[in-house]
Design a protein around this motif. Structure first.
Motif, PDB file in Angstrom:
ATOM      1  N   HIS A 114     -24.274-109.353  63.515  1.00 15.41           N
ATOM      2  CA  HIS A 114     -24.481-108.086  64.220  1.00 15.41           C
ATOM      3  C   HIS A 114     -23.261-107.671  65.022  1.00 15.41           C
ATOM      4  O   HIS A 114     -23.075-106.486  65.319  1.00 15.41           O
ATOM      5  N   LEU A 115     -22.403-108.629  65.370  1.00 18.07           N
ATOM      6  CA  LEU A 115     -21.221-108.303  66.168  1.00 18.07           C
ATOM      7  C   LEU A 115     -20.252-107.399  65.408  1.00 18.07           C
ATOM      8  O   LEU A 115     -19.490-106.653  66.018  1.00 18.07           O
ATOM      9  N   LYS A 116     -20.289-107.462  64.083  1.00 16.43           N
ATOM     10  CA  LYS A 116     -19.380-106.634  63.284  1.00 16.43           C
ATOM     11  C   LYS A 116     -19.667-105.150  63.475  1.00 16.43           C
ATOM     12  O   LYS A 116     -18.789-104.315  63.252  1.00 16.43           O
ATOM     13  N   LEU A 117     -20.878-104.821  63.897  1.00 14.88           N
ATOM     14  CA  LEU A 117     -21.219-103.412  64.114  1.00 14.88           C
ATOM     15  C   LEU A 117     -20.420-102.807  65.267  1.00 14.88           C
ATOM     16  O   LEU A 117     -20.261-101.582  65.338  1.00 14.88           O
TER      17      LEU A 117
ATOM     18  N   ARG B 156     -16.445-118.368  66.531  1.00 12.64           N
ATOM     19  CA  ARG B 156     -15.111-118.217  65.970  1.00 12.64           C
ATOM     20  C   ARG B 156     -15.119-117.022  65.027  1.00 12.64           C
ATOM     21  O   ARG B 156     -16.169-116.595  64.562  1.00 12.64           O
ATOM     22  N   LEU B 157     -13.936-116.491  64.729  1.00 14.09           N
ATOM     23  CA  LEU B 157     -13.852-115.303  63.889  1.00 14.09           C
ATOM     24  C   LEU B 157     -14.534-115.519  62.545  1.00 14.09           C
ATOM     25  O   LEU B 157     -15.193-114.613  62.017  1.00 14.09           O
ATOM     26  N   LYS B 158     -14.407-116.695  61.980  1.00 16.17           N
ATOM     27  CA  LYS B 158     -15.013-116.976  60.682  1.00 16.17           C
ATOM     28  C   LYS B 158     -16.539-116.989  60.743  1.00 16.17           C
ATOM     29  O   LYS B 158     -17.206-116.887  59.714  1.00 16.17           O
ATOM     30  N   ASP B 159     -17.087-117.086  61.956  1.00 15.47           N
ATOM     31  CA  ASP B 159     -18.541-117.143  62.106  1.00 15.47           C
ATOM     32  C   ASP B 159     -19.209-115.774  62.032  1.00 15.47           C
ATOM     33  O   ASP B 159     -20.432-115.684  62.031  1.00 15.47           O
ATOM     34  N   LEU B 160     -18.425-114.693  61.991  1.00 16.31           N
ATOM     35  CA  LEU B 160     -19.008-113.353  61.998  1.00 16.31           C
ATOM     36  C   LEU B 160     -19.843-113.059  60.761  1.00 16.31           C
ATOM     37  O   LEU B 160     -20.662-112.132  60.768  1.00 16.31           O
ATOM     38  N   ASN B 161     -19.645-113.815  59.701  1.00 15.66           N
ATOM     39  CA  ASN B 161     -20.453-113.623  58.499  1.00 15.66           C
ATOM     40  C   ASN B 161     -21.744-114.430  58.522  1.00 15.66           C
ATOM     41  O   ASN B 161     -22.578-114.277  57.627  1.00 15.66           O
ATOM     42  N   ARG B 162     -21.911-115.257  59.519  1.00 14.25           N
ATOM     43  CA  ARG B 162     -23.158-116.001  59.648  1.00 14.25           C
ATOM     44  C   ARG B 162     -24.250-115.081  60.164  1.00 14.25           C
ATOM     45  O   ARG B 162     -23.989-114.186  60.988  1.00 14.25           O
ATOM     46  N   PRO B 163     -25.489-115.248  59.702  1.00 15.72           N
ATOM     47  CA  PRO B 163     -26.576-114.324  60.085  1.00 15.72           C
ATOM     48  C   PRO B 163     -26.757-114.167  61.588  1.00 15.72           C
ATOM     49  O   PRO B 163     -27.021-113.067  62.067  1.00 15.72           O
TER      50      PRO B 163
ATOM     51  N   ASP C   1     -31.172-109.800  72.388  1.00 17.43           N
ATOM     52  CA  ASP C   1     -32.007-109.191  71.349  1.00 17.43           C
ATOM     53  C   ASP C   1     -31.130-108.618  70.238  1.00 17.43           C
ATOM     54  O   ASP C   1     -30.902-107.411  70.164  1.00 17.43           O
ATOM     55  N   ALA C   2     -30.656-109.485  69.351  1.00 20.92           N
ATOM     56  CA  ALA C   2     -29.737-109.063  68.292  1.00 20.92           C
ATOM     57  C   ALA C   2     -30.386-108.073  67.333  1.00 20.92           C
ATOM     58  O   ALA C   2     -29.724-107.151  66.838  1.00 20.92           O
ATOM     59  N   GLU C   3     -31.679-108.230  67.057  1.00 22.67           N
ATOM     60  CA  GLU C   3     -32.345-107.332  66.122  1.00 22.67           C
ATOM     61  C   GLU C   3     -32.403-105.913  66.674  1.00 22.67           C
ATOM     62  O   GLU C   3     -32.145-104.934  65.952  1.00 22.67           O
ATOM     63  N   THR C   4     -32.726-105.761  67.951  1.00 24.72           N
ATOM     64  CA  THR C   4     -32.726-104.434  68.564  1.00 24.72           C
ATOM     65  C   THR C   4     -31.308-103.870  68.619  1.00 24.72           C
ATOM     66  O   THR C   4     -31.106-102.663  68.433  1.00 24.72           O
ATOM     67  N   PHE C   5     -30.325-104.731  68.855  1.00 22.54           N
ATOM     68  CA  PHE C   5     -28.937-104.278  68.850  1.00 22.54           C
ATOM     69  C   PHE C   5     -28.569-103.702  67.486  1.00 22.54           C
ATOM     70  O   PHE C   5     -27.923-102.648  67.403  1.00 22.54           O
ATOM     71  N   ARG C   6     -28.980-104.372  66.413  1.00 28.08           N
ATOM     72  CA  ARG C   6     -28.688-103.873  65.068  1.00 28.08           C
ATOM     73  C   ARG C   6     -29.283-102.489  64.853  1.00 28.08           C
ATOM     74  O   ARG C   6     -28.618-101.579  64.353  1.00 28.08           O
TER      75      ARG C   6
ATOM     76  N   LEU D 234     -25.749 -96.640  78.611  1.00 25.37           N
ATOM     77  CA  LEU D 234     -25.354 -97.004  77.251  1.00 25.37           C
ATOM     78  C   LEU D 234     -24.729 -98.396  77.208  1.00 25.37           C
ATOM     79  O   LEU D 234     -25.080 -99.223  76.358  1.00 25.37           O
ATOM     80  N   LEU D 235     -23.823 -98.662  78.127  1.00 25.42           N
ATOM     81  CA  LEU D 235     -23.170 -99.968  78.151  1.00 25.42           C
ATOM     82  C   LEU D 235     -24.164-101.075  78.475  1.00 25.42           C
ATOM     83  O   LEU D 235     -24.125-102.155  77.872  1.00 25.42           O
ATOM     84  N   GLY D 236     -25.061-100.806  79.414  1.00 30.08           N
ATOM     85  CA  GLY D 236     -26.035-101.816  79.809  1.00 30.08           C
ATOM     86  C   GLY D 236     -26.929-102.249  78.663  1.00 30.08           C
ATOM     87  O   GLY D 236     -27.208-103.445  78.497  1.00 30.08           O
ATOM     88  N   MET D 237     -27.383-101.294  77.837  1.00 31.78           N
ATOM     89  CA  MET D 237     -28.238-101.660  76.708  1.00 31.78           C
ATOM     90  C   MET D 237     -27.446-102.431  75.663  1.00 31.78           C
ATOM     91  O   MET D 237     -27.984-103.344  75.025  1.00 31.78           O
ATOM     92  N   HIS D 238     -26.183-102.098  75.481  1.00 32.74           N
ATOM     93  CA  HIS D 238     -25.341-102.884  74.579  1.00 32.74           C
ATOM     94  C   HIS D 238     -25.261-104.340  75.053  1.00 32.74           C
ATOM     95  O   HIS D 238     -25.448-105.275  74.264  1.00 32.74           O
ATOM     96  N   LEU D 239     -24.963-104.519  76.324  1.00 32.21           N
ATOM     97  CA  LEU D 239     -24.795-105.867  76.854  1.00 32.21           C
ATOM     98  C   LEU D 239     -26.092-106.661  76.802  1.00 32.21           C
ATOM     99  O   LEU D 239     -26.091-107.851  76.449  1.00 32.21           O
ATOM    100  N   TYR D 240     -27.203-106.006  77.153  1.00 31.61           N
ATOM    101  CA  TYR D 240     -28.483-106.720  77.143  1.00 31.61           C
ATOM    102  C   TYR D 240     -28.858-107.163  75.736  1.00 31.61           C
ATOM    103  O   TYR D 240     -29.230-108.324  75.514  1.00 31.61           O
ATOM    104  N   THR D 241     -28.795-106.240  74.783  1.00 29.82           N
ATOM    105  CA  THR D 241     -29.220-106.585  73.426  1.00 29.82           C
ATOM    106  C   THR D 241     -28.255-107.573  72.772  1.00 29.82           C
ATOM    107  O   THR D 241     -28.673-108.428  71.987  1.00 29.82           O
ATOM    108  N   LEU D 242     -26.980-107.487  73.084  1.00 29.15           N
ATOM    109  CA  LEU D 242     -26.045-108.477  72.570  1.00 29.15           C
ATOM    110  C   LEU D 242     -26.368-109.872  73.085  1.00 29.15           C
ATOM    111  O   LEU D 242     -26.201-110.863  72.371  1.00 29.15           O
ATOM    112  N   ARG D 243     -26.861-109.938  74.298  1.00 29.08           N
ATOM    113  CA  ARG D 243     -27.151-111.227  74.921  1.00 29.08           C
ATOM    114  C   ARG D 243     -28.527-111.769  74.558  1.00 29.08           C
ATOM    115  O   ARG D 243     -28.701-112.979  74.377  1.00 29.08           O
TER     116      ARG D 243
END
Length: 244
Positions: free
Chosen positions: A25-28, A14-21, A90-95, A79-88
């Motif tokens: 990373h989605l806010k980036l 949920r939108l309010k969850d974006l501040n959860r650790p 590897d959040a730390e690499t995405f950051r 570029l898009l593929g690495m975004h999708l993979y890390t979002l799914r």
């Protein structure tokens, strides 16, 4: 034995969850529309300016070759593929990747506004008539020849390469080599398609070198594990090999 990455679940986000650790990373991702608007303004809405022509003698020795359209267009999937993979997976690499992108693309925007550039390398007549050259003719009409230094194609491809090299999934020599070759071909394609001068590539490499130090090396110095160099032999334990 290689461990499969665990998917990140966004099912109950949920939108309010974006501040959860686990979701912060989605806010980036908010950087992309901001960059897009500023780049659009620099490209399409800026009043007439005195552009600095980017050119070097070596540019004239590089022939136009439409075959490089293939790696040039692959950049978008790269570029898009690495975004999708890390979002799914590897959040730390995405950051880290997004920090690198924010730093390098913002530096590029500053240069576009303060030191506007253009190039006049595109051929007036193509040496061959085929589907690829006809596509390039249309692409030239759509894509301006301004704001070329540094090359965003080079910066974006290196963002993916560095992210892959620092991702646990892609740290093996084979994967790292594959990403390096893909990034290299994309970067080279920009000069063979006469989209960029070698100076644009050099400027992109310089910016990426500084950003890599900030976004990867300094973080490793603060205690994170450094990836294994591409050229070093993998350490093997007796009878088994573990890939982190």
């Amino acid at each position: 034995m290689e461990t499969k990455p665990t998917p990140i679940s966004y099912r109950h986000l949920r939108l309010k969850d974006l501040n959860r650790p686990e979701y912060s990373h989605l806010k980036l991702l908010a950087y992309w529309p901001v960059f897009g608007l500023l780049f659009f303004y620099a490209e399409r809405l800026q009043p007439m300016r005195d552009y600095h022509v980017v050119h070097c003698a070596l540019d004239d020795l590089i022939p136009f070759n439409e075959l490089f359209l293939i790696p040039y267009l692959f950049w978008f999937a790269f570029l898009l593929g690495m975004h999708l993979y890390t979002l799914r997976y590897d959040a730390e690499t995405f950051r880290k990747m997004m920090h690198f992108i924010i730093l390098t693309y913002s530096a590029a925007l500053v240069l576009f506004f303060l030191f506007p550039t253009c190039q006049h390398l595109r051929p007036a007549v193509f040496p061959r008539d085929n589907a690829l050259t006809r596509f390039m003719a249309g692409f030239y009409q759509f894509d301006t020849n301004t704001n070329v230094c540094p090359s965003l194609h080079v910066v974006g491809s290196l963002a993916v390469v560095f992210a892959a090299w620092h991702s646990p999934r892609f740290r093996t020599r084979g994967w790292r080599t594959a990403f390096a070759v893909a990034g290299g071909l994309i970067s080279v394609s920009t000069v063979f398609l006469k989209q960029h001068s070698l100076w644009d590539v050099a400027a992109a490499l310089a910016i990426c070198a500084v950003a890599y130090d900030w976004c990867y090396r300094r973080e490793e110095a603060r205690g994170s594990e450094a990836p294994e160099p591409l050229w070093s032999p993998r350490k093997r334990r007796a009878g088994t090999q573990t890939v982190k």
